[in-house]
Design a protein around this motif. Structure first.
Motif, PDB file in Angstrom:
ATOM      1  N   LYS A  22      27.295  39.510  39.452  1.00  0.00           N
ATOM      2  CA  LYS A  22      28.190  39.524  38.288  1.00  0.00           C
ATOM      3  C   LYS A  22      29.378  40.435  38.523  1.00  0.00           C
ATOM      4  CE  LYS A  22      24.865  38.275  34.727  1.00  0.00           C
ATOM      5  NZ  LYS A  22      24.129  38.698  33.533  1.00  0.00           N
ATOM      6  N   ALA A  23      29.141  41.622  39.074  1.00  0.00           N
ATOM      7  CA  ALA A  23      30.229  42.566  39.328  1.00  0.00           C
ATOM      8  C   ALA A  23      31.200  42.014  40.372  1.00  0.00           C
ATOM      9  CB  ALA A  23      29.658  43.908  39.786  1.00  0.00           C
ATOM     10  N   LEU A  24      30.665  41.413  41.432  1.00  0.00           N
ATOM     11  CA  LEU A  24      31.506  40.821  42.476  1.00  0.00           C
ATOM     12  C   LEU A  24      32.357  39.702  41.898  1.00  0.00           C
ATOM     13  CD1 LEU A  24      32.403  40.277  45.402  1.00  0.00           C
ATOM     14  CD2 LEU A  24      30.319  38.913  45.683  1.00  0.00           C
ATOM     15  N   HIS A  25      31.737  38.779  41.180  1.00  0.00           N
ATOM     16  CA  HIS A  25      32.466  37.647  40.605  1.00  0.00           C
ATOM     17  C   HIS A  25      33.537  38.136  39.632  1.00  0.00           C
ATOM     18  CE1 HIS A  25      29.986  33.894  41.658  1.00  0.00           C
ATOM     19  NE2 HIS A  25      29.661  34.859  42.496  1.00  0.00           N
ATOM     20  N   GLN A  26      33.211  39.135  38.828  1.00  0.00           N
ATOM     21  CA  GLN A  26      34.174  39.628  37.844  1.00  0.00           C
ATOM     22  C   GLN A  26      35.386  40.249  38.524  1.00  0.00           C
ATOM     23  OE1 GLN A  26      33.778  39.081  34.422  1.00  0.00           O
ATOM     24  NE2 GLN A  26      35.955  39.490  34.608  1.00  0.00           N
ATOM     25  N   GLN A  27      35.156  41.098  39.538  1.00  0.00           N
ATOM     26  CA  GLN A  27      36.296  41.723  40.209  1.00  0.00           C
ATOM     27  C   GLN A  27      37.147  40.687  40.935  1.00  0.00           C
ATOM     28  OE1 GLN A  27      35.468  45.135  42.690  1.00  0.00           O
ATOM     29  NE2 GLN A  27      37.645  45.512  43.007  1.00  0.00           N
TER      30      GLN A  27
END
Length: 100
Positions: free
Chosen positions: A84-89
């Protein structure tokens, strides 16, 4: 709530496939503007969230007119929070159009 198919019959709800973590060779595809620095900028983000991925497996393709660039990076996915963090950034970056 029951789902009804196009033929009017009830269909079973399907759950999304479960990922077992850690998951090696998890592909993340990023599509964005075909700028010269796109690859380097995206790899910096991947390095933050999935350090140690195999740079040799990174695949980059340009669109026929060179306006867009797609990039697939294979990471070891360690959990939902990481993904989730990777996709969001990635999605928040100004050069990115889509993350798959």
């Amino acid at each position: 709530m029951a789902l009804i198919g196009a033929d009017g019959k009830q269909v079973a709800e399907q759950e999304a496939p479960k990922i077992e973590f850690p998951c090696e060779n998890y592909p993340v595809k990023v599509v964005g503007k075909g700028t010269d620095d796109f690859k380097d900028l995206m790899l910096e983000i991947f390095e933050v969230h999935a350090p140690g991925f195999d740079y040799a497996k990174v695949m980059v393709r340009d669109s026929s007119k060179g306006n867009f660039r797609s990039m697939t990076v294979y990471i070891t996915a360690t959990g939902e929070a990481q993904l989730k963090a990777l996709h969001q950034q990635l999605k928040d970056h100004q050069l990115v159009h889509m993350v798959l």
